[in-house]
Design an enzyme around this catalytic site. Structure first.
Site, mmCIF file in Angstrom:
data_model
loop_
_atom_site.group_PDB
_atom_site.id
_atom_site.type_symbol
_atom_site.label_atom_id
_atom_site.label_comp_id
_atom_site.label_asym_id
_atom_site.label_seq_id
_atom_site.Cartn_x
_atom_site.Cartn_y
_atom_site.Cartn_z
ATOM 1 N N ILE A 71 27.808 44.246 38.791
ATOM 2 C CA ILE A 71 28.981 44.526 39.626
ATOM 3 C C ILE A 71 30.050 45.105 38.700
ATOM 4 O O ILE A 71 30.263 44.592 37.596
ATOM 5 C CB ILE A 71 29.480 43.275 40.387
ATOM 6 C CG1 ILE A 71 30.684 43.625 41.278
ATOM 7 C CG2 ILE A 71 29.799 42.130 39.456
ATOM 8 C CD1 ILE A 71 31.005 42.546 42.306
ATOM 9 N N GLU A 105 24.661 35.859 35.850
ATOM 10 C CA GLU A 105 25.062 35.605 34.461
ATOM 11 C C GLU A 105 26.331 36.381 34.192
ATOM 12 O O GLU A 105 26.460 37.517 34.633
ATOM 13 C CB GLU A 105 24.006 36.092 33.462
ATOM 14 C CG GLU A 105 22.778 35.223 33.361
ATOM 15 C CD GLU A 105 21.669 35.756 34.232
ATOM 16 O OE1 GLU A 105 21.714 36.932 34.606
ATOM 17 O OE2 GLU A 105 20.759 34.966 34.552
ATOM 18 N N ASN A 110 34.358 36.823 29.369
ATOM 19 C CA ASN A 110 34.800 37.689 30.477
ATOM 20 C C ASN A 110 35.492 36.834 31.560
ATOM 21 O O ASN A 110 34.950 36.613 32.652
ATOM 22 C CB ASN A 110 33.597 38.438 31.067
ATOM 23 C CG ASN A 110 33.997 39.533 32.045
ATOM 24 O OD1 ASN A 110 35.157 39.627 32.455
ATOM 25 N ND2 ASN A 110 33.040 40.350 32.429
ATOM 26 N N TYR A 117 34.236 35.252 40.507
ATOM 27 C CA TYR A 117 33.123 34.454 41.027
ATOM 28 C C TYR A 117 33.600 33.078 41.488
ATOM 29 O O TYR A 117 33.133 32.566 42.507
ATOM 30 C CB TYR A 117 32.032 34.312 39.957
ATOM 31 C CG TYR A 117 31.525 35.642 39.435
ATOM 32 C CD1 TYR A 117 31.313 36.707 40.298
ATOM 33 C CD2 TYR A 117 31.278 35.846 38.080
ATOM 34 C CE1 TYR A 117 30.866 37.929 39.827
ATOM 35 C CE2 TYR A 117 30.825 37.062 37.613
ATOM 36 C CZ TYR A 117 30.628 38.102 38.487
ATOM 37 O OH TYR A 117 30.185 39.319 38.024
#
Ligand code: COA
Length: 168
Positions: A71, A105, A110, A117
């Site tokens: 993504i 993952e 990050n 998420y």
């Protein structure tokens, strides 16, 4: 995402994943799994008002389990809710395909992606040591249970996503 999107997607890929960009061959083999009966992949791109690709995302769904394969959003569109729209599409598709879990993952360094998420209800379930090569960065594994029922956060609707076979 169709084959003619691969070149512009690769341009974004090299900027957004400088250490571990996918190759053209990886996108070709992923897209080969999108358009036949029993296809295990679902790939989408988002376009801005001029038809330029602003982001893209891909899902694998095998044996009742979904995985966010990739993504990414072009940097000039960060913070506009586009990442949320792309992830919404993957979560919905995982639900449509009857996935019991959706996994991903993400690099431990990050936090921006991890916040995205977390907003969707993904929870950390483990760490894969040295997952990202050559730097040897660890991956955090995150899981969203029962994507068909997961409540989705609100996002604005000013960007069009284009999925092979369907206009949205
Ligand atoms: C991770 C990534 C996909 C996030 O994309 P994004 O478009 O910035 O994501 P969003 O806009 O949906 O959310 C980012 C922030 O904008 C905010 N936001 C602003 N306007 C918003 C809107 N209209 N709707 C939703 N969120 C909005 C969100 O609340 C969020 O804030 P936070 O980071 O403080 O929690 C993007 O940064 C990226 O491509 N990074 C490089 C590639 C990468 O790391 N991919 C993930 C690999 S695992």
């Amino acid at each position: 995402m169709r084959w003619w999107d691969i070149e512009p997607v690769l341009e974004l890929e090299r900027v957004l994943f400088p250490e571990d960009a996918w190759s053209a061959g990886m996108f070709w083999s992923e897209l080969a799994e999108t358009r036949h009966p029993g296809a295990t992949r679902h790939y989408t791109v988002a376009e801005d008002g001029t038809g330029r690709i602003a982001g893209y995302a891909g899902l694998m769904a095998v044996g009742g389990e979904g995985d966010v394969q990739t993504i990414a959003v072009a940097r000039e569109h960060w913070g506009t809710g586009l990442g949320s729209r792309l992830l919404t599409e993957l979560v919905r598709e995982a639900g449509r395909r009857g996935c019991a879990d959706l996994l991903l993952e993400v690099r431990v360094d990050n936090p921006r992606a991890q916040r995205l998420y977390e907003r969707f209800g993904f929870e950390p379930v483990g760490v894969r040591r040295n997952y990202y090569q050559p730097a040897g960065v660890d991956a955090l594994v995150m899981r969203l249970a029962d994507p068909a029922r997961a409540p989705l956060p609100e996002a604005t609707d000013d960007m069009r996503t284009r999925t092979e076979g369907a206009q949205q």
